[in-house]
Scaffold this motif. Structure first.
Motif, PDB file in Angstrom:
ATOM      1  N   ASN A  12      22.444  73.779  34.580  1.00  0.00           N
ATOM      2  CA  ASN A  12      22.949  73.155  35.800  1.00  0.00           C
ATOM      3  C   ASN A  12      23.595  74.222  36.669  1.00  0.00           C
ATOM      4  OD1 ASN A  12      23.818  71.349  37.742  1.00  0.00           O
ATOM      5  ND2 ASN A  12      25.573  70.620  36.546  1.00  0.00           N
ATOM      6  N   GLU A  13      22.979  74.488  37.813  1.00  0.00           N
ATOM      7  CA  GLU A  13      23.474  75.505  38.746  1.00  0.00           C
ATOM      8  C   GLU A  13      23.683  76.856  38.054  1.00  0.00           C
ATOM      9  OE1 GLU A  13      26.908  74.002  40.723  1.00  0.00           O
ATOM     10  OE2 GLU A  13      25.791  72.496  41.849  1.00  0.00           O
ATOM     11  N   GLY A  14      22.725  77.214  37.213  1.00  0.00           N
ATOM     12  CA  GLY A  14      22.758  78.515  36.566  1.00  0.00           C
ATOM     13  C   GLY A  14      23.598  78.597  35.309  1.00  0.00           C
ATOM     14  N   ILE A  15      24.224  77.491  34.903  1.00  0.00           N
ATOM     15  CA  ILE A  15      25.053  77.469  33.691  1.00  0.00           C
ATOM     16  C   ILE A  15      24.274  76.786  32.573  1.00  0.00           C
ATOM     17  CG2 ILE A  15      27.223  76.766  32.654  1.00  0.00           C
ATOM     18  CD1 ILE A  15      27.578  78.773  34.890  1.00  0.00           C
ATOM     19  N   ALA A  16      24.016  77.504  31.497  1.00  0.00           N
ATOM     20  CA  ALA A  16      23.284  76.956  30.356  1.00  0.00           C
ATOM     21  C   ALA A  16      24.245  76.225  29.422  1.00  0.00           C
ATOM     22  CB  ALA A  16      22.567  78.069  29.598  1.00  0.00           C
ATOM     23  N   ASP A  17      23.828  75.038  28.984  1.00  0.00           N
ATOM     24  CA  ASP A  17      24.683  74.197  28.150  1.00  0.00           C
ATOM     25  C   ASP A  17      23.874  73.730  26.941  1.00  0.00           C
ATOM     26  OD1 ASP A  17      26.779  72.655  27.237  1.00  0.00           O
ATOM     27  OD2 ASP A  17      26.310  70.955  28.537  1.00  0.00           O
ATOM     28  N   PRO A  18      24.170  74.201  25.721  1.00  0.00           N
ATOM     29  CA  PRO A  18      23.380  73.822  24.541  1.00  0.00           C
ATOM     30  C   PRO A  18      23.660  72.402  24.086  1.00  0.00           C
ATOM     31  CG  PRO A  18      25.221  75.183  23.881  1.00  0.00           C
ATOM     32  CD  PRO A  18      25.235  75.160  25.383  1.00  0.00           C
ATOM     33  N   ARG A 253      14.482  81.644  30.878  1.00  0.00           N
ATOM     34  CA  ARG A 253      13.196  81.443  30.217  1.00  0.00           C
ATOM     35  C   ARG A 253      12.167  80.998  31.238  1.00  0.00           C
ATOM     36  NH1 ARG A 253      13.693  77.996  24.770  1.00  0.00           N
ATOM     37  NH2 ARG A 253      11.453  77.928  25.189  1.00  0.00           N
ATOM     38  N   ARG A 254      11.053  81.688  31.281  1.00  0.00           N
ATOM     39  CA  ARG A 254       9.995  81.356  32.237  1.00  0.00           C
ATOM     40  C   ARG A 254       8.913  80.488  31.622  1.00  0.00           C
ATOM     41  NH1 ARG A 254      12.860  82.225  36.627  1.00  0.00           N
ATOM     42  NH2 ARG A 254      13.595  84.386  36.833  1.00  0.00           N
ATOM     43  N   ASP A 255       9.054  80.194  30.314  1.00  0.00           N
ATOM     44  CA  ASP A 255       8.018  79.414  29.639  1.00  0.00           C
ATOM     45  C   ASP A 255       8.261  77.918  29.739  1.00  0.00           C
ATOM     46  OD1 ASP A 255      10.321  79.882  28.047  1.00  0.00           O
ATOM     47  OD2 ASP A 255       9.248  79.204  26.265  1.00  0.00           O
ATOM     48  N   LEU A 256       9.353  77.512  30.398  1.00  0.00           N
ATOM     49  CA  LEU A 256       9.686  76.096  30.515  1.00  0.00           C
ATOM     50  C   LEU A 256       9.384  75.608  31.923  1.00  0.00           C
ATOM     51  CD1 LEU A 256      13.103  76.165  28.619  1.00  0.00           C
ATOM     52  CD2 LEU A 256      10.882  75.462  27.720  1.00  0.00           C
ATOM     53  N   ALA A 257       8.656  74.499  32.019  1.00  0.00           N
ATOM     54  CA  ALA A 257       8.211  74.005  33.321  1.00  0.00           C
ATOM     55  C   ALA A 257       9.374  73.608  34.218  1.00  0.00           C
ATOM     56  CB  ALA A 257       7.268  72.811  33.122  1.00  0.00           C
ATOM     57  N   TRP A 258      10.484  73.179  33.623  1.00  0.00           N
ATOM     58  CA  TRP A 258      11.588  72.675  34.428  1.00  0.00           C
ATOM     59  C   TRP A 258      12.520  73.780  34.925  1.00  0.00           C
ATOM     60  CZ3 TRP A 258      16.230  73.917  32.222  1.00  0.00           C
ATOM     61  CH2 TRP A 258      16.266  74.112  30.851  1.00  0.00           C
ATOM     62  N   PRO A 261      12.205  78.598  39.299  1.00  0.00           N
ATOM     63  CA  PRO A 261      11.665  79.967  39.380  1.00  0.00           C
ATOM     64  C   PRO A 261      12.535  80.914  40.189  1.00  0.00           C
ATOM     65  CG  PRO A 261      10.413  78.453  40.763  1.00  0.00           C
ATOM     66  CD  PRO A 261      11.335  77.612  39.937  1.00  0.00           C
ATOM     67  N   LYS A 262      13.462  80.377  40.976  1.00  0.00           N
ATOM     68  CA  LYS A 262      14.353  81.226  41.778  1.00  0.00           C
ATOM     69  C   LYS A 262      15.538  81.744  40.970  1.00  0.00           C
ATOM     70  CE  LYS A 262      15.088  78.205  45.065  1.00  0.00           C
ATOM     71  NZ  LYS A 262      14.195  77.094  44.643  1.00  0.00           N
ATOM     72  N   ASP A 263      15.746  81.189  39.760  1.00  0.00           N
ATOM     73  CA  ASP A 263      16.855  81.649  38.920  1.00  0.00           C
ATOM     74  C   ASP A 263      16.605  83.083  38.449  1.00  0.00           C
ATOM     75  OD1 ASP A 263      18.152  79.287  39.161  1.00  0.00           O
ATOM     76  OD2 ASP A 263      17.820  78.590  37.112  1.00  0.00           O
ATOM     77  N   GLU A 264      17.525  83.963  38.764  1.00  0.00           N
ATOM     78  CA  GLU A 264      17.419  85.347  38.304  1.00  0.00           C
ATOM     79  C   GLU A 264      18.286  85.601  37.079  1.00  0.00           C
ATOM     80  OE1 GLU A 264      18.329  87.946  41.520  1.00  0.00           O
ATOM     81  OE2 GLU A 264      16.621  87.303  42.728  1.00  0.00           O
TER      82      GLU A 264
END
Length: 409
Positions: A12-18, A253-258, A261-264
């Protein structure tokens, strides 16, 4: 840990949450069922166990949770080829017998019987035993010979930690702020940093916190996640430090469809307050009999000085030192390092770091039993801050030096 395909998280907005599991009745029951399933399959082939797990998955929306729990339990099992025959030797014999004749059902039976006679030693073998041993070393044919179970709650805690570790697979920088801890666990932290080959820069002090920066391999190894895996293995050690914050920079991760693509870059944040539970063994209170003996003798003294255990990381060029104790009397304090029985290489590095630190509030206690000449070190350069001892370090001698060199906090 978990393989990448079993990691569950959102961004969410660049923050990964497991993903985390709540210890609800449903989740605890699922964990209990899986633990019992593994325990009941000791002595059986992995293929049978996997079939039972797949049957449990049927129709479940949370099948990935089940697979994750099962994967963690599988890591607590010991699998090996069943029987007393070595599968490679059996294959070699059977294939050698089969080379000169075309395959047929009767020929296969004859070959297995010949192989059984050839491989028999004191106890005759049957063709069925030879057939079973042919591929017994393949993963799905291996037998579960031992299983170390967990309690259901422990399994859920292990799942949560494994998901958190998975966030670090793609980390290329880790920044930890370790605030003053009592008692501190910094020494174990530094040991695990070294064990997993993590490069660390330390800044700060005990009052405002220490910042440990671990730079990953992005610029050195580009696409590899090897360094991220090392960071993931390090996380359970960090949990033994009582007050800290962690911030990790991750490659998306670029292997996930969701994935946008703009996330660096993604960020992962976790703190000591998040309730993760480590499965690494907690460190001992003292690292040696010298330290524990000194602490016991100090506790018997009537003195305003307070002995604190490992509360300072001291950054120095080319490394970091972690004094064994801090002595505090009101606003005054000194650091204390006990140099006991160690190899020459260790002594050389130890004294080099102590010298580089430039600390004038550091008492250096040196055993007279050390072969300092072989190590090429001379503690006398520390002047009045050196205390020599033989078998026992006298706390009164340490306090006498502390009174002379203590500085205000």
């Amino acid at each position: 840990m978990l393989p990448t395909e079993l990691l569950m998280f959102r961004v969410n907005e660049g923050i990964a949450d497991p993903r985390r599991l709540k210890p609800t009745t449903t989740n605890l029951k699922l964990a209990e069922t899986l633990i019992a399933l593994y325990a009941s399959h000791v002595g059986k082939q992995r293929a049978e166990l996997n079939e039972e797990v797949r049957a449990l998955e049927a129709g479940r929306a949370d099948f990935r949770v089940l697979r994750g729990l099962s994967h963690l339990l599988g890591q607590r099992g010991e699998f090996e080829a069943g029987g007393n025959l070595a599968p490679p030797a059996v294959r070699e014999k059977v294939f050698a017998l089969a080379q000169s004749h075309p395959p047929s059902r009767q020929r296969t039976t004859d070959i297995l019987e010949q192989a059984a006679r050839a491989l028999s030693t004191e106890t005759p073998l049957t063709s069925a035993e030879v057939s079973a041993a042919l591929y017994a070393d393949l993963p799905d044919q291996q037998t579960l010979i031992a299983f170390d179970p967990l309690e259901p709650l422990e399994l859920i805690q292990r799942f949560d930690l494994a998901q958190a570790q998975g966030m670090l697979y793609r980390a290329y920088q880790l920044v930890i702020t370790a605030r003053r801890n009592e008692p501190a666990r910094y020494k174990q932290l530094l040991r695990y940093l070294k064990l997993f080959g993590l490069m660390v820069t330390v800044e700060g002090d005990a009052d405002y916190g220490f910042t440990l920066t671990m730079d990953g391999p992005t610029s050195l190894f580009s696409g590899t996640t090897r360094y991220g895996l090392a960071m993931a293995k390090f996380l359970p050690a960090l949990l033994h430090v009582t007050k800290w914050d962690l911030s990790a920079a991750l490659k998306p991760r670029r292997d996930l469809a969701w994935v946008d693509p703009k996330d660096e870059e993604w960020s992962y944040q976790v703190t000591s307050e998040d309730g993760y539970v480590s499965h690494y063994k907690a460190p001992e209170e003292h690292d040696s009999a010298l330290e524990s003996g000194f602490a016991e003798r100090f506790a018997k003294l009537e003195t305003p000085w307070i002995l604190e255990r490992e509360v300072d990381l001291v950054p120095v060029p080319g490394g970091v030192i972690l004094p064994d104790f801090r002595l505090v009397d009101g606003e005054r304090s000194v650091l204390m390092e006990i140099v006991g029985y160690w190899r020459p290489e260790y002594l050389k590095k130890k004294f080099a770091l102590l010298k580089k630190s430039g600390r004038t509030d550091l008492i250096v206690c040196v055993s007279e039993r050390l072969n300092l000449e072989k190590a090429g070190v001379d503690p006398s350069e520390f002047g009045e801050r050196v205390i020599w001892f033989k078998g026992v370090l006298d706390p009164k001698a340490v306090l006498a030096v502390a009174e002379r060199i203590a500085v205000k906090n």
